[in-house]
Motif scaffolding. Sequence first.
Motif, PDB file in Angstrom:
ATOM      1  N   ASP A 537      37.193 -25.229  -2.125  1.00  0.00           N
ATOM      2  CA  ASP A 537      38.084 -24.568  -3.263  1.00  0.00           C
ATOM      3  C   ASP A 537      36.826 -24.191  -4.166  1.00  0.00           C
ATOM      4  OD1 ASP A 537      40.545 -24.022  -4.806  1.00  0.00           O
ATOM      5  OD2 ASP A 537      39.753 -25.594  -6.160  1.00  0.00           O
ATOM      6  N   LEU A 538      35.995 -24.658  -4.595  1.00  0.00           N
ATOM      7  CA  LEU A 538      34.905 -24.300  -5.594  1.00  0.00           C
ATOM      8  C   LEU A 538      34.239 -23.121  -5.089  1.00  0.00           C
ATOM      9  CD1 LEU A 538      33.350 -27.673  -7.089  1.00  0.00           C
ATOM     10  CD2 LEU A 538      34.896 -25.813  -8.197  1.00  0.00           C
ATOM     11  N   ARG A 539      34.096 -23.085  -3.698  1.00  0.00           N
ATOM     12  CA  ARG A 539      33.471 -22.071  -3.247  1.00  0.00           C
ATOM     13  C   ARG A 539      33.965 -20.602  -3.335  1.00  0.00           C
ATOM     14  NH1 ARG A 539      31.067 -22.232   2.948  1.00  0.00           N
ATOM     15  NH2 ARG A 539      33.195 -22.267   3.334  1.00  0.00           N
ATOM     16  N   GLN A 541      36.430 -20.090  -5.414  1.00  0.00           N
ATOM     17  CA  GLN A 541      36.319 -19.752  -6.646  1.00  0.00           C
ATOM     18  C   GLN A 541      35.020 -18.838  -6.987  1.00  0.00           C
ATOM     19  OE1 GLN A 541      37.389 -22.781  -9.722  1.00  0.00           O
ATOM     20  NE2 GLN A 541      39.024 -23.492  -8.015  1.00  0.00           N
ATOM     21  N   VAL A 542      33.912 -19.453  -6.635  1.00  0.00           N
ATOM     22  CA  VAL A 542      32.578 -18.862  -7.001  1.00  0.00           C
ATOM     23  C   VAL A 542      32.505 -17.423  -6.359  1.00  0.00           C
ATOM     24  CG1 VAL A 542      30.068 -18.914  -6.460  1.00  0.00           C
ATOM     25  CG2 VAL A 542      31.276 -21.090  -7.243  1.00  0.00           C
ATOM     26  N   GLU A 543      33.027 -17.309  -5.093  1.00  0.00           N
ATOM     27  CA  GLU A 543      33.094 -16.140  -4.424  1.00  0.00           C
ATOM     28  C   GLU A 543      33.877 -15.035  -5.233  1.00  0.00           C
ATOM     29  OE1 GLU A 543      34.247 -16.911  -0.608  1.00  0.00           O
ATOM     30  OE2 GLU A 543      32.387 -17.821   0.186  1.00  0.00           O
ATOM     31  N   ALA A 544      35.032 -15.462  -5.490  1.00  0.00           N
ATOM     32  CA  ALA A 544      35.768 -14.727  -6.425  1.00  0.00           C
ATOM     33  C   ALA A 544      35.338 -14.413  -7.805  1.00  0.00           C
ATOM     34  CB  ALA A 544      37.248 -15.205  -6.493  1.00  0.00           C
ATOM     35  N   ALA A 545      34.732 -15.396  -8.444  1.00  0.00           N
ATOM     36  CA  ALA A 545      34.011 -14.747  -9.729  1.00  0.00           C
ATOM     37  C   ALA A 545      32.879 -14.065  -9.543  1.00  0.00           C
ATOM     38  CB  ALA A 545      33.413 -16.229 -10.343  1.00  0.00           C
ATOM     39  N   THR A 546      31.934 -14.232  -8.477  1.00  0.00           N
ATOM     40  CA  THR A 546      30.875 -13.369  -8.132  1.00  0.00           C
ATOM     41  C   THR A 546      31.451 -11.831  -7.821  1.00  0.00           C
ATOM     42  OG1 THR A 546      29.834 -15.086  -7.216  1.00  0.00           O
ATOM     43  CG2 THR A 546      28.992 -12.998  -6.605  1.00  0.00           C
ATOM     44  N   LYS A 547      32.466 -11.786  -7.050  1.00  0.00           N
ATOM     45  CA  LYS A 547      33.019 -10.235  -6.771  1.00  0.00           C
ATOM     46  C   LYS A 547      33.533  -9.906  -8.231  1.00  0.00           C
ATOM     47  CE  LYS A 547      36.541  -8.115  -3.897  1.00  0.00           C
ATOM     48  NZ  LYS A 547      36.769  -7.115  -5.002  1.00  0.00           N
ATOM     49  N   LEU A 548      34.307 -10.546  -8.966  1.00  0.00           N
ATOM     50  CA  LEU A 548      34.777  -9.917 -10.219  1.00  0.00           C
ATOM     51  C   LEU A 548      33.443  -9.412 -11.121  1.00  0.00           C
ATOM     52  CD1 LEU A 548      37.175  -9.369 -12.236  1.00  0.00           C
ATOM     53  CD2 LEU A 548      36.904 -11.792 -12.864  1.00  0.00           C
ATOM     54  N   HIS A 549      32.508 -10.444 -11.034  1.00  0.00           N
ATOM     55  CA  HIS A 549      31.232 -10.022 -11.889  1.00  0.00           C
ATOM     56  C   HIS A 549      30.650  -8.870 -11.371  1.00  0.00           C
ATOM     57  CE1 HIS A 549      26.855 -10.215 -12.451  1.00  0.00           C
ATOM     58  NE2 HIS A 549      27.527 -10.606 -14.013  1.00  0.00           N
ATOM     59  N   ASP A 550      30.630  -8.610 -10.176  1.00  0.00           N
ATOM     60  CA  ASP A 550      30.054  -7.558  -9.527  1.00  0.00           C
ATOM     61  C   ASP A 550      30.655  -6.230  -9.813  1.00  0.00           C
ATOM     62  OD1 ASP A 550      28.027  -9.084  -8.562  1.00  0.00           O
ATOM     63  OD2 ASP A 550      28.979  -9.122  -6.436  1.00  0.00           O
ATOM     64  N   ASP A 551      32.126  -6.335  -9.648  1.00  0.00           N
ATOM     65  CA  ASP A 551      33.070  -5.179 -10.099  1.00  0.00           C
ATOM     66  C   ASP A 551      32.839  -4.807 -11.614  1.00  0.00           C
ATOM     67  OD1 ASP A 551      33.875  -5.513  -7.477  1.00  0.00           O
ATOM     68  OD2 ASP A 551      35.790  -6.310  -7.906  1.00  0.00           O
ATOM     69  N   LEU A 552      32.830  -5.793 -12.429  1.00  0.00           N
ATOM     70  CA  LEU A 552      32.715  -5.518 -14.053  1.00  0.00           C
ATOM     71  C   LEU A 552      31.312  -5.011 -14.056  1.00  0.00           C
ATOM     72  CD1 LEU A 552      34.277  -8.966 -15.487  1.00  0.00           C
ATOM     73  CD2 LEU A 552      35.395  -6.604 -15.461  1.00  0.00           C
ATOM     74  N   ALA A 553      30.354  -5.280 -13.616  1.00  0.00           N
ATOM     75  CA  ALA A 553      29.135  -4.880 -13.865  1.00  0.00           C
ATOM     76  C   ALA A 553      29.203  -3.284 -13.484  1.00  0.00           C
ATOM     77  CB  ALA A 553      27.897  -5.445 -12.962  1.00  0.00           C
ATOM     78  N   THR A 554      29.705  -3.168 -12.055  1.00  0.00           N
ATOM     79  CA  THR A 554      29.677  -1.676 -11.548  1.00  0.00           C
ATOM     80  C   THR A 554      30.481  -0.748 -12.607  1.00  0.00           C
ATOM     81  OG1 THR A 554      29.394  -2.479  -9.208  1.00  0.00           O
ATOM     82  CG2 THR A 554      30.467  -0.010  -9.606  1.00  0.00           C
TER      83      THR A 554
END
Length: 786
Positions: A537-539, A541-554
């Motif tokens: 579950d945490l993995r 969440q981390v993958e989703a958070a990482t994707k969101l962070h990348d999208d926001l950075a872009t």
Amino acid sequence: MNTKILETLEYSKIQQALLGSIMTAAGATLVHELTPATDIDAVQQALDETADGATILRLRGGIPIPRLDDLGPALKRVQIGAVLNGQELALVSRVLTTVGAVDAFLTDLKDNVDLRQVYELQAQLTSLPTLEKRLKVAIDEDGRLTDEASPKLYGLRQQMRQLEGDIRKRMENYTHGSGAKYLSDPIVTIRDDRYVIPVKAEYRNQFGGVVHDQSASGQTLFIEPQAVVELNNRLREAQINENTEIARILAELSNEIAPYVHELRANTDLLGHFDFINAKAKYAASLKANEPEVSADNIVQLNEARHPLLDPQKVVPNTITLGEDYQAIVVTGPNTGGKTITLKTLGLLQLMGQSGLFLPTAAESSIGIFNEIFADIGDEQSIEQSLSTFSSHMKNIVEILANIDDRSLVLFDELGAGTDPQEGAALAIAILDQVGALGAYVVASTHYPELKLYGYNTPKTINASMEFDVSTLQPTYRLLIGVPGRSNAFDISLRLGLSADVIERAKLLINDDSHDLNNMITDLENQRKAAETEYLDLRQQVEAATKLHDDLATAYNEFFEEREKQMAKARKQANELVSSAETKADKIIKDLRQMQLNQQGNVKENQLIDAKANLKQLHQQESPLKQNRVLRREKAKQTLKVGDTVQVASYGQTGVLLEQLDEGHWQVQMGIIKMKVATSDLQKVNPEPAAKPKRRVATVSGATSGPSTTLDLRGVRYDDAMAQLDSYIDAALLAGYPQVTIIHGLGTGAIRNGVTQYLKRNRQVKKFGFAPQNSGGSGATIVQFK
């Protein structure tokens, strides 16, 4: 390494798999002699060779080794002065040809690919061009002497062909003329190396001559007519002379080989070694295996290990670790749960790794270096020696304990089984204590619950189990290190329909310690599953958070860039408006000053200066970053000047600036071509350091604008082919390619000759030659430019 472990773990099946890819007798010998090494340097060298083979297999399809028989017996005969036959001489010729082909192949590979060991082996090859050429001229691939083997042999065979023609011409008069009616069949045949015709028995005196044979029925006689007896005699004499000359040539060739017996034997062994490397690489590819690291500290880390002899589609991979935090593993679990296969997987992969083979594991796996690996696995009952299963196991264990040390790995399957459970458990614990005292590494499977407590309480020892799914009543074959196995008998019996009352009474009959142990194991399993679920579950969440962070950075970068563009655009528009207003204001001020000079107005000079300053303050700075000294330096670096190296975007090529033609164009030198290029199409690039020149390798795909590195002229008319060749060479030179391939095929040889003549005349061609046999041979030419 003791031979018994090789038999127990079926090491010979690995050798059989390797033999399936072997092409040479010397390579097959290396496979048969393959055993695990115990020296870390030897193991690493063998793995390096396999890694080289895997690289060559991936890039070029493997080292080009043809099928070669054993040359050893022939070389021994040469050493004692014997004469080799044609087949043996043909084998020597094939060995020398293969040496040349392999040497050329690896020399070409050396320019582009770094290898660990193979180039050192290549340096040991001995080329014998004079002997190779002599054998190629004298012997064909089937071992038959060619007509060019000697002038005398050529003359004798010419004479024989002429005599055979004369004889057949005479014979045709019998088979097609009026005499054909006396023949059983109108054919010419051979008996006792002489030409004869099949004559009906009743007409035996019709042709005269000599009777050489008759049919089984006696109705047909094979007669050599009197008219051809003399010709047959002359042909037979020529045949005898031919055999004499062949024997002389064979003796001569054998004498020419004799001084090079040592070099030929070494070449044969090296070709076998290359063949062996090929076989290891192909076996690794078939297993989808990876190179393991070699641990000097004997840390075994087999990630997602699979047994190499099981179906890869069905086998369950397991991670097996040993040697870092613990040196002993006690594996428990139900029968048919995979304990034995896990032990065999560990042992066999360790043997393979120490043999220089890649392992069917995930990346970043490692092996130790063990002087000995011992195993007590399977039913060892011996009827001949009147030994029970327990006695046979114990005899094996006694032998193991007498030979182990701190560089040994021991595998015990069902340790202590076959006797009273209480005594068996105590004996198993004592044996594990003895192994631990000697410092050996051990993995033992067992059913005894006492060993679960032993694994929990003993230093450098850990419990493990084979997972069992109670809901399906099936083993999952997953190894769980750190979790002891628990008895599933009650749960299984209940699901199979046994009365709950019976099960409760059974539970009352076992002692509290067993209840506590099972409860502890159950808690550990529940905790493991909860931790695994939480981890997954945490993995996520981390993958989703990482994707969101990348999208926001872009998105932020895009927003920032767009904002700067719009601000720059607005500043430019504002400055245009201010410039326009400033122009008008200058005109007004000029008029006012003129009025003052003409004394038509009373305007003070300081008022004019203030008005001018206020107008200038209306200007907006187009970019605040222009004042940044670092950015100013970077901008100065991008300023184009004569001699700069630039990238021409529209051609995808680099060039050098010769001169600026106007504000919007430069003259650029690209290869041998000078072109006028728009300034907007140029981008300044840093030239590569001259101290370490590197060979440029052109990689061309369908998406690039440059030509392909290969030109195919097959099926093209000669004039068109030469025109295409001329255009293609110019394009390749412009693209800066160091090397190209011209495919012209064999055919009549016209286009190949045309290509050769063109390349000889072209001053930009450094050298050219036919491609290797595995890349087209004489059907393609490889061209290297200056």
